[in-house]
Design an enzyme around this catalytic site. Sequence first.
Site, PDB file in Angstrom:
ATOM      1  N   MET A 238       1.899   2.298  15.694  1.00  0.00           N
ATOM      2  CA  MET A 238       0.535   1.517  14.143  1.00  0.00           C
ATOM      3  C   MET A 238      -0.379   1.475  15.439  1.00  0.00           C
ATOM      4  SD  MET A 238       0.891  -1.413  11.395  1.00  0.00           S
ATOM      5  CE  MET A 238       0.642  -2.479  13.052  1.00  0.00           C
TER       6      MET A 238
ATOM      7  N   SER B 285       1.729   3.182   5.022  1.00  0.00           N
ATOM      8  CA  SER B 285       1.336   4.200   5.775  1.00  0.00           C
ATOM      9  C   SER B 285       0.355   3.290   7.173  1.00  0.00           C
ATOM     10  CB  SER B 285      -0.385   4.249   4.685  1.00  0.00           C
ATOM     11  OG  SER B 285      -0.918   2.855   4.934  1.00  0.00           O
ATOM     12  N   ASP B 286       0.177   4.041   7.989  1.00  0.00           N
ATOM     13  CA  ASP B 286      -0.208   3.572   9.699  1.00  0.00           C
ATOM     14  C   ASP B 286      -1.974   3.004   8.237  1.00  0.00           C
ATOM     15  OD1 ASP B 286      -1.173   2.014  12.132  1.00  0.00           O
ATOM     16  OD2 ASP B 286      -0.885   4.169  12.756  1.00  0.00           O
ATOM     17  N   CYS B 287      -2.261   1.444   9.190  1.00  0.00           N
ATOM     18  CA  CYS B 287      -3.010   0.793   8.506  1.00  0.00           C
ATOM     19  C   CYS B 287      -4.348   1.220   8.685  1.00  0.00           C
ATOM     20  CB  CYS B 287      -3.401  -0.414   9.478  1.00  0.00           C
ATOM     21  SG  CYS B 287      -2.164  -1.529   9.073  1.00  0.00           S
TER      22      CYS B 287
ATOM     23  N   SER C 196      -5.001   4.608   7.206  1.00  0.00           N
ATOM     24  CA  SER C 196      -4.813   6.015   7.210  1.00  0.00           C
ATOM     25  C   SER C 196      -5.245   6.894   5.423  1.00  0.00           C
ATOM     26  CB  SER C 196      -3.590   6.048   7.998  1.00  0.00           C
ATOM     27  OG  SER C 196      -2.001   5.953   7.479  1.00  0.00           O
TER      28      SER C 196
END
Length: 779
Positions: free
Chosen positions: A1, A296-298, A300
Amino acid sequence: MGCYFRSGVIRWPAAAAMVVVVVAAVMGTAEGRAAFACDGQNAATGNMGFCKVSLGIEERVRDLIGRLTLAEKIRLLVNNAIPVPRLGIRGYEWWSEALHGVSNVGPGTKFGGAYPGATSFPQVITTAASFNQSLWEEIGRVVSDEARAMYNGGTAGLTYWSPNVNIFRDPRWGRGQETPGEDPILAGKYAASYVRGLQGNGQGKRLKVAACCKHYTAYDLDNWNGVDRYHFNAKVSKQDLEDTYNVPFKACVVEGKVASVMCSYNQVNGKPTCADPDLLKNTIRGTWGLDGYIVSDCDSVGVMYDSQHFTRTPEETAAYTIKAGLDLDCGPFLAVHTAAAVGRGLLKEADLNGALANLLAVQMRLGMFDGEPTAQPYGHLGPKDVCTPAHKHLALEAARQGIVLLQNRAASLPLSPTRHRTVAVIGPNSDATVTMIGNYAGVACGYTSPLQGIAKYAKTIHQEGCANVGCGGNQLIAAAEAAARAADATVVVVGLDQSIEAESRDRNGLLLPGYQQELVSRVARASRGPTVLVLMSGGPIDVTFAKSDPKISAILWAGYPGQAGGAAIADVIFGAINPGGKLPMTWYPQSYLAKVPMTNMGLRPDPSTGYPGRTYRFYKGPVVFPFGYGLSYSKFTHGIAEAPKELSIPLTNLSPNPNSTASLSAIKVSHTDCASISDLDLQIDVKNIGTLDGSHTVLVFATAPNENSSPYKHLIGFEKVHITAGSQKRVRIGVHVCDHLSRVDQFGTRRIPTGEHTLHIGDLTHTISLHADLQNIKF
């Protein structure tokens, strides 16, 4: 991440800020926390369907979703999920990390009180160098023990966004340290093993903790030459995507049965990964069959709108992601904009119900709706199960197995405590502690630095030689030279740390930083005894100067070896442990970088432009040390005891045109019944002809017949075995034709080339002939 955001924290707008406050208030501690969902303290919920463990998970999820309002549903689609007091549901923080030990990088985990720290294992790139699948799974089991214990104590969650299984494509990547290396088969086997260890082998679909494989897909650039991950469009061929970038993620889902996959910041071929239904809904959940959620990646999702300008309005971005298959937003974007997307008709409430069902099902598999956790499986785990002597020993053993001996001139190692009674310990990483645990780490149980480890074997003279790994001056080198002159042997511990390589920090070059090379060379010349160079880093370093310097007796790569790294380094240097690690990535010379911009995602060479290709599978140029390289204090020989020489590939009635020679020379995997093809049984005799007991990794590579775009060779299997001096063991490695001897064509189609496949085992080669079986085919 991700999850180190552009601003360092998630940017919650005022409209969503109340979520943070409410959830923090609900979490509390083990002694003063709010009741767990369905624990009997709320009589009104006791008879509700979602609390009845006798019902199936799907039925329980359906019941709970039916009781939620639209506003509640929306606020459950973000990592900082709100409480629903009327249903007895606590707020929950989905974001926790366990890359190589329970970490406090994510807000879901806090250290303190009864849980001051957790076992910090070596960084993943180091553990991968062990090539030991059982070790990877055991580390996962221990990490999940400690995670469950902390959850029972109210200081951690149960959803861990680990492991990172991206391919270490470019040696400059700051996050390569988090990955299992450059080979897709190695990365896939690591991923499946670690995930199995984390998630446990409970009955049915029960989860011990929920793992998450990240960052899907083709993500391996953070910040290089003015290009960052938030704006990068990874242009990837169908061939490279299928035979390299997606392979570890498929292994996570299909073999590891992972509970979650995280999509990445970058775009792939012009489309954000978190908004691409082909990647999410069709591939992860459809083709591979994910039983879990996609996160989701943070930040994103916000990046998609704010930085990539993927849609005209934020509501369209919210709709795109959920419809593409995203279930959870790490960040506030969906909490803020989803209601308006529904109001404008861009989303239906049924779309939210589908995402929410995937999230709630994972929570129910974790037992989060089964009441008080101490009454459930794993409920016995507590403070006594964290940082135990057994866990600490496993961290030491993992570090020992991951250390790679790169050079041992004239058998200079191991040192002798009787002959080398005084050792000069020099270098900016010589007394390292926090550096040894790399990134995405927590608070370690304790540390043994290299200096402390060596001090258990000999009297030490310590000089750092540089103020830090940046080594911006050479003023301290003279004192280091004096120490080397006064000692029987010298150990120089140099390399990198998170100030050089890290998330959002890719390297510009592969040489040792600053004056480190001068330090090493001058100290080696001054030393009156053998000089041992120890490299601490995640990525490869061009140490060509050291390889060719006759004054440098031995070179070790320790990676980032975890909390017990110094003890492991000393054990190897003094021979208590015979090193057996192998490099999980190619070590390139500095000159390689001039030919390969980080933004070029291509793996295969392009002679028309001079592009040399990437990784050992496609790059044939000079290297400092090759993938899979590693020495031992012993010597091992191989002999093929048994191996098939030919195999028929049965074709189905979906076979190619029988008149097409080209199609029969490379059979589509979809045109054969892979389940009916037995694994090829390779039996290899390995003998230790040295004088010391040791561990050896048998690596089996394959080369396909007459396939110009295929890898030069590629790893198809490996096995680690411990063999006493003078003895022999037989190693069995199964090779599945469809998985291991197939190739991917330019259209992304996996095919099995017929003809002679060459297997490489050490210095041995063996040929297997594959041919199409047309006997029972229906045209």
